[in-house]
Design an enzyme around this catalytic site. Structure first.
Site, PDB file in Angstrom:
ATOM      1  N   GLU A 128       0.828  -1.209   0.000  1.00  0.00           N
ATOM      2  CA  GLU A 128       0.000   0.000   0.000  1.00  0.00           C
ATOM      3  C   GLU A 128       0.864   1.261   0.000  1.00  0.00           C
ATOM      4  O   GLU A 128       0.519   2.256  -0.613  1.00  0.00           O
ATOM      5  CB  GLU A 128      -0.944   0.007   1.212  1.00  0.00           C
ATOM      6  CG  GLU A 128      -1.995  -1.081   1.179  1.00  0.00           C
ATOM      7  CD  GLU A 128      -3.017  -0.876   0.076  1.00  0.00           C
ATOM      8  OE1 GLU A 128      -2.625  -0.933  -1.109  1.00  0.00           O
ATOM      9  OE2 GLU A 128      -4.196  -0.684   0.380  1.00  0.00           O
ATOM     10  N   THR A 181      -5.237   6.841  -5.497  1.00  0.00           N
ATOM     11  CA  THR A 181      -5.364   7.127  -4.066  1.00  0.00           C
ATOM     12  C   THR A 181      -4.423   8.252  -3.659  1.00  0.00           C
ATOM     13  O   THR A 181      -4.791   9.129  -2.873  1.00  0.00           O
ATOM     14  CB  THR A 181      -5.079   5.843  -3.252  1.00  0.00           C
ATOM     15  OG1 THR A 181      -6.052   4.863  -3.623  1.00  0.00           O
ATOM     16  CG2 THR A 181      -5.192   6.081  -1.760  1.00  0.00           C
TER      17      THR A 181
HETATM   18  N1  HSE Z   1      -8.230   5.023   3.542  1.00  0.00           N
HETATM   19  C1  HSE Z   1      -7.715   5.086   2.209  1.00  0.00           C
HETATM   20  C2  HSE Z   1      -8.076   6.431   1.609  1.00  0.00           C
HETATM   21  C3  HSE Z   1      -8.300   3.960   1.405  1.00  0.00           C
HETATM   22  O1  HSE Z   1      -9.243   6.785   1.688  1.00  0.00           O
HETATM   23  O2  HSE Z   1      -7.210   7.116   1.074  1.00  0.00           O
HETATM   24  C4  HSE Z   1      -7.814   3.896  -0.004  1.00  0.00           C
HETATM   25  O3  HSE Z   1      -8.478   2.807  -0.635  1.00  0.00           O
END
Ligand code: HSE
Length: 307
Positions: A128, A181
């Site tokens: 991630e 993201t």
């Molecule tokens: N919590 C993360 C965001 C999840 O909202 O950036 C990304 O899938």
């Protein structure tokens, strides 16, 4: 065992009120992976189908997550990974998380399970970090544990499994645009007001209690996001119309899936979830946006072995 074939579920992160801490795994959509032992040390991505993503180990989330695991084990050999992507990158339903979590889960199985699921979350978070610049756990944790998960703390990492009400269904619509993201994190404010904090943590507590009590109305009342949704929803075509239409069709609540652009709704029962899917599709057909839609039960197992 020298080879393993896996289903790695898609996930909805944040679940409206729980930015970076809440997530849930889905049954209806996920990647497949084949992982096999090799004599050669390290990890090689030998096949990647379905998406145009890098196959170099240090540039691929499965490669990076797998290497993070291998740094913590004394193993002479290595692994080959084949990835069959069914989750589109940048869709907001945990594409990078499914590959990262699948790699570490599969390698752990082939090594005879030296690591706990909590350890695997830490390794998968490195995937991630590569994908978004931030090692968030709210997609990899539900992918590995199944069901709903709460990241109670990042330091030290503390993952809590939350029960899934049996009649809860998710509807997810993905407008065919890609939102990275990393980009959708850059637009967020880094400070919140105390007033917004009070509303937000009231809803997080309410959602957790609703899941434990199987109180569908409480779940619905708690699916509210005062902090992130007002900013990110601007990037999503037809967001307001999809949300109001879903609620009118009987959804308990509706919000942005992860960092978007996918939108999710929860419903009690499959029939309502399908009605919500129909309404969502109508909105995008009307405004001319291409989409994928999924109606899914909650996946309570997480990653599983395929025959
Ligand atoms: N919590 C993360 C965001 C999840 O909202 O950036 C990304 O899938």
């Amino acid at each position: 065992m020298n080879e393993i074939k896996l289903f790695c579920p898609a996930t909805i992160a944040n679940i409206s009120c729980g930015f970076d801490v809440l997530g849930v795994a889905l049954d209806a959509v996920g990647d497949e992976m084949v992982i096999r032992k090799t004599k050669k040390k390290g990890i090689r991505i030998t096949k990647l189908e379905g998406q145009d993503l890098p196959v170099e180990t240090h540039l691929n989330v499965a490669g990076v997550a797998g290497m993070a695991l291998l740094e913590h084990v004394d193993y002479e050999g290595g692994f080959e990974i084949e990835i069959y992507k069914r989750i589109k990158a940048g869709s907001g339903i945990g594409s990078s998380a499914a590959s990262s979590a699948g790699a570490v889960w599969g390698i752990n199985e082939l090594l005879g399970k030296p690591f706990s699921k909590a350890d695997l979350v830490k390794f998968a978070m490195e995937g991630e970090r590569l994908a978004s610049g931030v090692a968030h756990a709210d997609n990899v944790a539900p992918s590995l544990f199944g069901g709903f998960t709460l990241v109670r703390s990042y330091d030290p990492l503390d993952i809590v499994s939350i029960p899934s009400p049996s009649e809860l269904y998710a509807t997810v619509i993905h407008p065919q645009i890609e939102v990275k993201t990393s980009d959708s994190r850059k637009i967020l404010k880094t400070n919140i007001t105390l007033a917004d904090g009070i509303k937000q943590w009231g809803n997080v507590g309410g959602l957790i209690a609703g899941l434990f009590y199987e109180d569908y109305d409480l779940i619905g009342r708690s699916l509210v996001d005062h902090i992130v949704e007002p900013i990110r929803s601007i990037l999503i075509p037809g967001y307001g119309a999809i949300k109001s239409g879903s609620l009118e069709a009987g959804a308990l609540g509706c919000g942005i899936s992860g960092s978007g652009p996918s939108i999710f709704a929860f419903s009690k029962g499959k029939a309502t979830a399908e009605k919500v899917a129909h309404t969502m599709k109508e909105v995008y057909q009307k405004i001319g946006v291409d989409y994928d839609v999924h109606v899914s039960k909650i996946n309570t197992l997480g990653i599983k072995i395929l025959d």
